[in-house]
Motif scaffolding. Structure first.
Motif, mmCIF file in Angstrom:
data_model
loop_
_atom_site.group_PDB
_atom_site.id
_atom_site.type_symbol
_atom_site.label_atom_id
_atom_site.label_comp_id
_atom_site.label_asym_id
_atom_site.label_seq_id
_atom_site.Cartn_x
_atom_site.Cartn_y
_atom_site.Cartn_z
ATOM 1 N N ASN A 98 43.553 56.300 36.682
ATOM 2 C CA ASN A 98 42.556 55.589 35.726
ATOM 3 C C ASN A 98 43.022 54.308 35.457
ATOM 4 N N MET A 99 43.745 53.684 36.304
ATOM 5 C CA MET A 99 44.264 52.304 35.648
ATOM 6 C C MET A 99 43.194 51.373 35.057
ATOM 7 N N ILE A 100 43.569 50.737 33.939
ATOM 8 C CA ILE A 100 42.593 49.792 33.079
ATOM 9 C C ILE A 100 43.135 48.531 33.721
ATOM 10 N N THR A 101 41.934 47.976 34.263
ATOM 11 C CA THR A 101 42.100 46.355 34.600
ATOM 12 C C THR A 101 40.988 45.824 34.631
ATOM 13 N N TYR A 102 40.655 44.641 35.224
ATOM 14 C CA TYR A 102 39.394 43.881 35.328
ATOM 15 C C TYR A 102 39.037 43.615 36.732
ATOM 16 N N HIS A 103 37.760 43.618 36.878
ATOM 17 C CA HIS A 103 37.059 43.284 38.163
ATOM 18 C C HIS A 103 37.311 42.067 38.389
ATOM 19 N N ASP A 104 37.661 41.720 39.815
ATOM 20 C CA ASP A 104 38.125 40.447 40.162
ATOM 21 C C ASP A 104 36.974 39.530 40.287
ATOM 22 N N PHE A 105 35.730 39.845 40.436
ATOM 23 C CA PHE A 105 34.763 38.962 40.215
ATOM 24 C C PHE A 105 33.867 38.565 38.905
ATOM 25 N N THR A 106 33.658 40.008 38.348
ATOM 26 C CA THR A 106 32.873 39.777 36.983
ATOM 27 C C THR A 106 33.902 39.811 35.823
ATOM 28 N N TYR A 107 35.076 40.137 35.951
ATOM 29 C CA TYR A 107 36.086 39.747 34.824
ATOM 30 C C TYR A 107 35.843 41.201 33.856
ATOM 31 N N GLU A 108 34.996 41.949 34.098
ATOM 32 C CA GLU A 108 34.851 43.090 33.036
ATOM 33 C C GLU A 108 35.845 44.158 33.404
ATOM 34 N N THR A 109 36.027 44.983 32.018
ATOM 35 C CA THR A 109 37.080 45.924 32.421
ATOM 36 C C THR A 109 36.509 47.057 33.021
ATOM 37 N N ILE A 110 37.418 47.890 34.036
ATOM 38 C CA ILE A 110 37.151 48.857 34.905
ATOM 39 C C ILE A 110 38.252 49.777 34.907
ATOM 40 N N ASN A 111 37.835 51.175 35.010
ATOM 41 C CA ASN A 111 38.992 52.100 35.393
ATOM 42 C C ASN A 111 38.852 52.302 36.853
#
Length: 688
Positions: free
Chosen positions: A503-516
């Motif tokens: 469940n790594m918390i990071t950011y989407h590389d295009f939208t920059y929104e938070t994702i698991n």
């Protein structure tokens, strides 16, 4: 010859040329460290992988203040420009918020570290190395006793408690820019009272760092002036300890701040933003028979304030008043906490238990960002976080048992259970084994789990398309094996590890929104520390080799399928290394050379697909940042007059403009952002 080739040639020399550790660091390594188990043990004998480096060693390498851009580069596997440990903390969006930071055993953090937009949040510790006793580092998870955010490492900065010193540092950067700093520390003792204080102030004009970017940012210099103030006071009276710290770091909006999709800030030498940490608290310690009881309570506050003007107004389109773009930030958060610890020894068992409760709140988060077009709304602020009334109560219980199996073996068992008022919980177990075959050969093995809940800036990011989504806490399971060989003159330390994060918390590389991330991510690594000391010559090196694997990304927005295949982590270097040598180490005039190498880092290198599965070509392979290296040379002269030591040197001898890749990762904003140039410096230290 390539710098990395030179490094490997040095490592293939006879064993007499293996590592450089000066006498100061040797003494520190023989001292006790509390960081690994919260109990007193030698750094080489603790469970897991622990490194200790003295403030004197850092200064001999050319680091005069921990606020410098490369202040932590000497630590094995640490990349200062992305504030990461073990090749994993630099995963996009995680600049430093996956490490547990502490000052004198007191945690320090911020909910906006690593935020992807609006340029708020950073980690800068404006502490002169003249006032640093040592830095202790756990490489790897430490949640079993430290809780959340100790997922890839724990860093504890310990300041000096000595009779008294006054110090000053002067420096010259490129283009006739200058820096200056002054400070003092001292300890007053009378009967049961002991008072230790540290004060310092410094200012730097920075460097001229030209940057070429794509529209709209245009070309120009990226401003990087800084100004720092520090006040620390520790008071001990009988069984009680009191502390009050204030660390203020001012800068010109570049270190993990500037968003290349925006216009460049004005090029000037005056800092326009401040990050201030205030820490106050009290601790009482009591010995009752064979039991040590410790109670602690404290309040930490973090503020981020800025007023940044972006230039030029001529390119701001339909801005009716031809005003420059403006960004204003007024952010305040606070943490109130209490902790109780019990220590005792029963037979061959050294037991430690503790309870913790903390209340975290965001008290203010006004942001005004205005420029041309729809963004021109002067005087209208937005509340990024407080509109969601973010508050979090964290309660925890932990227990640890260090079992002396025999004269050669120690088994450490520990676990911690954390609950959060927003419905999250985490169990962090740990089992570690240390076997001392003899005085020269030590084997270690450890399994541990660490966790990190999403920060408020991640949970409530303005980029998140689903504002009601609740993000899972990320957990990392790590297995590591270590071998230490040491004699009086030689030391070889090797650690191999495998870390798997769910469940790594990071950011989407295009939208920059938070994702698991839905599938697990992994990091495999090999870390080496080598040392060899002669009568007048100390030689040394440390290296870290990492291979990472990011899980798949699945996201659909605006009719586009924004999926990415598994890949290596962006921003994470595969190779990092340090080589250093101290000449004339047993004289009054030692000379230290330090070579640092950071390998290339990938950008996003996967294709983005549209709804029909076709590649959107602008987002295909994005290349990588080049490898970075620099050489520092430092000369010290002890006792130039009574009680006065002189130290001077050159940082980045060959004058390279060091660059790294900050947010964002994708075209059209793929700029390699400059962060450091050459510096000449001189330091005077007077002990009284």
């Amino acid at each position: 010859m390539k710098p990395l080739s030179v490094l490997f040639i040095l490592l293939l020399l006879p064993s007499s040329l293996l590592l450089a550790e000066n006498d100061d660091l040797d003494k520190v390594l023989e001292e006790a460290t509390y960081i690994a188990t919260k109990t007193k043990l030698n750094a080489d004998y603790v469970p897991g992988t622990v490194t200790v480096i003295s403030g004197e060693k850092l200064k001999s390498l050319g680091i005069t203040n921990l606020a410098e851009q490369n202040a932590f580069d000497m630590i094995v596997g640490f990349d200062s420009s992305t504030l990461s440990l073990r090749g994993a903390g630099s995963i996009y969006g995680a600049e430093g918020n996956k490490i547990k930071w502490m000052i004198n055993d007191k945690p320090i953090s911020s909910e906006i570290w690593g935020i992807p937009k609006l340029g708020v949040g950073q980690i800068v510790f404006p502490i002169p190395t003249d006032a640093v006793d040592r830095i202790e580092i756990i490489r790897g998870p430490g949640s079993a006793i430290y809780g959340g955010n100790a997922i890839y490492g724990v860093v504890n900065i310990i300041t000096k408690k000595e009779t008294g010193s006054v110090f000053t540092t002067l420096s010259q950067m490129e283009s006739n820019k200058f820096g200056k700093g002054v400070g003092a520390y001292g300890t007053f003792e009378k009967n049961d009272l002991e008072v230790t204080t540290i004060v310092s102030a410094d200012k730097s004009d920075g460097w001229d760092l030209p940057i070429t970017t794509q529209s709209p940012a245009r070309d120009g210099n990226l401003p990087n002036a800084s100004r720092n103030n520090l006040f620390m006071a520790d008071i001990s009276y009988k069984n009680f300890d009191f502390w009050t710290y204030r660390l203020e770091a001012k800068n010109d909006y570049t270190r993990l701040q500037w968003d290349p999709s925006n216009y460049l800030p004005q090029d000037n030498d005056e800092p326009v933003q401040s990050n201030t940490y205030t820490m106050v608290g009290v601790q009482g310690k009591y010995n009752v028979s064979n039991v040590v009881l410790t109670a602690k309570a404290g309040i930490n506050q973090y503020t981020n304030r800025a007023e940044v003007v972006f230039k030029p107004s001529s390119v701001l389109g339909n801005n009716p008043n031809h005003l420059d773009g403006v960004r204003k930030i007024d952010y305040v958060e606070s943490t109130k906490y209490v902790e109780g610890i019990v220590e005792t020894t029963v037979g061959s068992n050294r037991l430690l238990g503790g309870v913790y409760a903390g209340f975290l709140s965001v008290d203010q988060d006004d942001v005004l960002q205005t420029w041309s077009g729809n963004n021109y709304n002067p005087g209208i602020s937005t509340n990024l976080l407080t509109v969601n009334d973010p508050k979090r109560i964290n309660r925890a219980l932990y227990l640890q048992d260090e079992i002396l199996l025999n004269d050669q073996s120690t088994l450490t068992l520990g676990t911690r259970y954390d609950t959060y008022s927003d419905g999250r919980n985490a169990l962090s177990p740990r089992i570690a084994f240390v076997y001392m075959h003899d005085e020269s050969n030590i084997l270690k093995a450890q399994y541990s789990r660490a966790f990190r809940p999403p920060s408020f800036s991640e949970q409530y990011s303005p980029n998140n398309q689903v504002s009601t989504k609740t993000y899972e806490s990320e957990t990392a399971d790590t297995v590591e094996l270590s071998y230490i060989f040491k004699t009086k003159e030689t030391s070889i330390k090797t650690t191999a590890f495998h870390s798997r994060t769910h469940n790594m918390i990071t950011y989407h590389d295009f939208t920059y929104e938070t994702i698991n991330l839905e599938s697990p991510t992994t990091v495999n690594g090999l870390e080496l520390e080598l040392s060899k000391n002669y009568e007048t010559l100390n030689l040394g090196a440390n290296m870290a080799f990492y291979k990472s694997h990011r899980g798949e990304v699945h996201l659909s927005r605006g009719g586009l399928v924004l999926n990415y295949d598994p890949s290596e982590f962006a921003l994470s270097s595969k190779v990092m290394a340090n080589v250093f040598a101290t000449l004339n180490s047993d004289t009054y005039y030692p000379t230290t050379l330090w070579y640092h190498y950071t390998g290339s880092k990938n950008r996003v290198n996967n294709a983005m697909l549209d709804a029909n599965g076709n590649i959107v070509t602008i987002y295909t392979t994005n290349g990588s940042t080049p490898a970075q290296d620099y050489l520092n040379i430092t000369q010290k002269i002890n006792g130039i007059s009574k009680g006065v030591d002189l130290e001077f040197g050159v940082k980045n001898v060959f004058g390279k403009t060091l660059k790294t890749l900050y947010f964002p990762l994708n075209p059209p904003n793929t700029s390699d952002v400059p962060y450091m140039g050459q510096t000449f410096w001189v330091n005077l230290l007077y002990k009284f």
